[in-house]
Write an enzyme that holds these catalytic residues in place. Structure first.
Site, PDB file in Angstrom:
ATOM      1  N   HIS A  24     -31.188  35.209  92.573  1.00 52.87           N
ATOM      2  CA  HIS A  24     -29.741  35.327  92.818  1.00 52.87           C
ATOM      3  C   HIS A  24     -29.065  36.047  91.649  1.00 52.87           C
ATOM      4  CE1 HIS A  24     -26.044  33.440  94.874  1.00 52.87           C
ATOM      5  NE2 HIS A  24     -25.574  34.227  93.917  1.00 52.87           N
ATOM      6  N   HIS A  48     -26.282  39.404  91.098  1.00 53.83           N
ATOM      7  CA  HIS A  48     -25.444  40.454  91.693  1.00 53.83           C
ATOM      8  C   HIS A  48     -25.482  41.694  90.811  1.00 53.83           C
ATOM      9  CE1 HIS A  48     -23.324  37.805  94.653  1.00 53.83           C
ATOM     10  NE2 HIS A  48     -23.670  36.879  93.782  1.00 53.83           N
ATOM     11  N   GLY A  99     -18.324  35.832  98.969  1.00 54.88           N
ATOM     12  CA  GLY A  99     -16.867  35.843  99.077  1.00 54.88           C
ATOM     13  C   GLY A  99     -16.260  34.460  99.046  1.00 54.88           C
ATOM     14  N   HIS A 155     -23.973  32.126 100.466  1.00 59.40           N
ATOM     15  CA  HIS A 155     -23.239  31.400  99.413  1.00 59.40           C
ATOM     16  C   HIS A 155     -22.509  30.239 100.085  1.00 59.40           C
ATOM     17  CE1 HIS A 155     -23.700  35.060  96.990  1.00 59.40           C
ATOM     18  NE2 HIS A 155     -23.191  34.429  95.947  1.00 59.40           N
ATOM     19  N   GLU A 175     -20.321  26.024  96.943  1.00 64.33           N
ATOM     20  CA  GLU A 175     -19.981  26.398  95.575  1.00 64.33           C
ATOM     21  C   GLU A 175     -18.488  26.116  95.374  1.00 64.33           C
ATOM     22  OE1 GLU A 175     -19.982  30.604  94.854  1.00 64.33           O
ATOM     23  OE2 GLU A 175     -20.000  30.411  92.678  1.00 64.33           O
ATOM     24  N   ASP A 184     -26.843  34.713  88.507  1.00 64.08           N
ATOM     25  CA  ASP A 184     -25.651  35.125  89.257  1.00 64.08           C
ATOM     26  C   ASP A 184     -25.105  36.465  88.740  1.00 64.08           C
ATOM     27  OD1 ASP A 184     -24.018  34.712  91.422  1.00 64.08           O
ATOM     28  OD2 ASP A 184     -22.659  33.305  90.442  1.00 64.08           O
ATOM     29  N   ASP A 185     -24.405  36.448  87.611  1.00 57.46           N
ATOM     30  CA  ASP A 185     -23.783  37.665  87.057  1.00 57.46           C
ATOM     31  C   ASP A 185     -24.044  37.721  85.551  1.00 57.46           C
ATOM     32  OD1 ASP A 185     -22.226  38.628  89.465  1.00 57.46           O
ATOM     33  OD2 ASP A 185     -21.448  36.588  89.289  1.00 57.46           O
TER      34      ASP A 185
HETATM   35 ZN   LIG Z   1     -23.529  34.767  93.802  1.00 59.50          ZN
END
Ligand SMILES: [Zn+2]
Length: 361
Positions: A22, A24, A182, A209, A212, A290-291
Site C-alpha cells: 500500500h 501511493h 478518497g 480503502h 480508516e 501509504d505516502d
Molecule cells: Zn492509501
C-alpha cells in the site's frame, strides 16, 4: 524500548527483504525532485530549498493530526504532474527508493485522474508514462513492481469507469488491480459496485480503502458487497466484533499504514494504534507506508515503529511480511514462489544477533 534496541531493530529491518502492498505514487515524490521540477517548469513554490519546502509537502513534528491537514499536502503536489517526463521520473524514482530500502516486491498505486487534471492528459497517456517509469526503475535492480489504479469515492462514477477501462487496457503491462480511495465519510461506495464487479470478472484484483476515516460498516461493505480480498487501513474494524468475524472468515488481508494513521488523526498516537489488537483478533495484517514522502518515512521506519511503540514482536513483523507475500496480486505460481523466497529469507534473519543480510535468489 531503549535507543540501542531500536537501532538494532532498524538495522535488522533495513537488511530484511520486504514487501510493500500500500504505497501511493502521488505521496512518494522526493523533495529534491519537486525542487528540480519547479525550477525547470517554472512552478511557483513557497520555498526552493529542501528544509524550507518540507513544511509545505510533508507532515512535520507538531503539525495538526487530521485528515484535512494530511490531504492539504497533495494540493501542492498535484501541480507537479505537468509533463510526461516528470510523471515518468516520479514513477522511476519511487521504484528506485523502494529498491534502496530493500523492498523486493511492491504494489504501487496511483489515481490516473489526479495525474491527468493539470494538463488534461488522457488516462491512457499517464498510465503509459507511469509504466515506462516503473520499467526504468526496475531495470538492473532487484525489485518487482505491479500497479494498482485508484478511483475516488468522492469523484464521479464516470471517472471510475475511465479508470476501469484503462486498467483493463494495461492489464498485460503491469496493472493488476483496482482500488477505491478518497473520502469515506459522506461518500458511499455503492455507485462503484458494478465497476468493481466488472473488474473482478475481467481478471483484475481488488482492494478498497475502508475503516480508516469511517467506521467498520465500510469494511463489511467492501468484503460483502464488493468482493475485495484486501482492505486499505481497516483499523476501525476493532470497533465491531461482527465485522471482525466476517473478515476472519473471508480471509481478508489488511494493508495497515501506522504512521499515516497517526498523522491523519485516525488514531491518537502510535501507542494507541490497534495493529497488535488486530493480530490478536486473528486478522491478517501487513505493514505499509501509504505516502512515504508526505510522512517522511521508509518501510524500514514502519517496521521499526511496529516493534517499538506499536508493541509487536520481531516474529509478528516477519509474519506480516509473509502475510504480504501470500496476499500479493500475482498469479498463483508467482505468488507461491514469492512466499517460498520470503519464508527462506526471513528464517535466515537472526532476530537476536547482528543483522544477517539476506541475499536474494
Ligand atoms: Zn492509501
Amino acid at each position: 524500548m531503549n535507543a540501542a534496541t531500536t537501532n538494532q531493530h532498524r538495522a535488522l529491518y533495513a537488511a530484511l527483504p520486504k514487501i510493500e502492498l500500500h504505497r501511493h505514487l502521488e505521496g512518494s515524490i522526493r523533495l529534491s525532485t519537486l525542487i528540480d521540477v519547479a525550477r525547470e517548469y517554472q512552478i511557483d513554490l513557497p520555498a526552493y530549498d529542501m528544509e524550507a519546502l518540507r513544511q509545505y509537502v510533508q507532515i512535520t513534528p507538531g503539525s495538526p493530526a487530521n485528515s484535512a491537514h494530511f490531504l492539504s499536502k497533495f494540493a501542492v503536489i498535484r501541480r507537479f504532474f505537468c509533463a510526461p517526463e516528470v510523471i515518468q521520473r516520479i514513477a522511476r524514482e519511487a521504484v528506485e527508493d523502494a529498491a534502496a530500502d530493500n523492498v523486493k516486491y511492491m504494489e504501487l498505486r496511483f489515481t490516473p485522474k489526479a495525474l491527468t487534471n493539470l494538463k488534461h492528459f488522457s488516462f491512457g497517456e499517464v498510465v503509459r508514462w507511469v509504466c515506462a517509469g516503473v520499467q526504468e526503475g526496475q531495470a538492473g535492480r532487484d525489485i518487482r513492481v505491479r500497479l494498482i489504479l485508484s478511483m475516488n469515492r468522492h469523484e464521479s462514477v464516470i471517472e471510475g469507469e475511465r479508470t476501469l477501462r484503462v486498467a483493463l487496457e494495461f492489464r498485460d503491462k503491469g496493472v493488476v488491480a483496482l482500488d477505491l480511495a478518497g473520502q469515506e465519510a459522506g461518500y458511499s461506495a455503492e455507485p462503484f459496485y458494478s465497476l468493481f464487479k466488472e473488474g473482478r470478472q475481467s481478471g483484475l484484483e481488488l482492494t478498497v480503502h475502508a475503516g480508516e476515516w469511517f467506521g467498520p460498516r465500510n469494511i463489511r461493505e467492501a468484503i460483502e458487497k464488493m468482493g475485495t480480498k484486501r482492505v486499505g487501513h481497516g483499523v476501525r474494524i476493532v470497533e465491531d466484533s461482527t465485522v471482525v468475524q466476517i473478515a476472519r472468515e473471508a480471509g481478508t488481508t489488511f494493508e495497515v499504514c501506522p504512521t499515516s494513521n497517526v498523522q491523519s488523526g485516525v488514531v491518537k498516537s502510535a501507542m494507541h494504534h490497534p495493529l497488535r489488537d488486530m493480530n490478536q483478533l486473528g486478522l491478517k495484517t501487513t505493514i505499509n507506508t501509504d505516502d512515504p514522502s508526505i510522512s517522511n518515512i521508509t518501510l524500514t521506519d514502519e517496521l521499526t515503529l511496529a516493534t517499538g511503540a506499536l508493541g509487536l514482536t520481531l516474529d509478528d513483523v516477519k509474519q506480516s511480511i509473509l502475510t504480504a507475500a501470500a496476499s500479493t496480486f500475482l498469479p498463483d505460481s508467482e505468488r507461491a514462489a514469492l512466499v517460498n523466497y520470503f519464508t527462506d529469507a526471513l528464517a535466515l534473519a537472526d532476530p537476536h544477533g547482528e543483522p544477517n543480510p539476506v541475499k536474494p535468489e
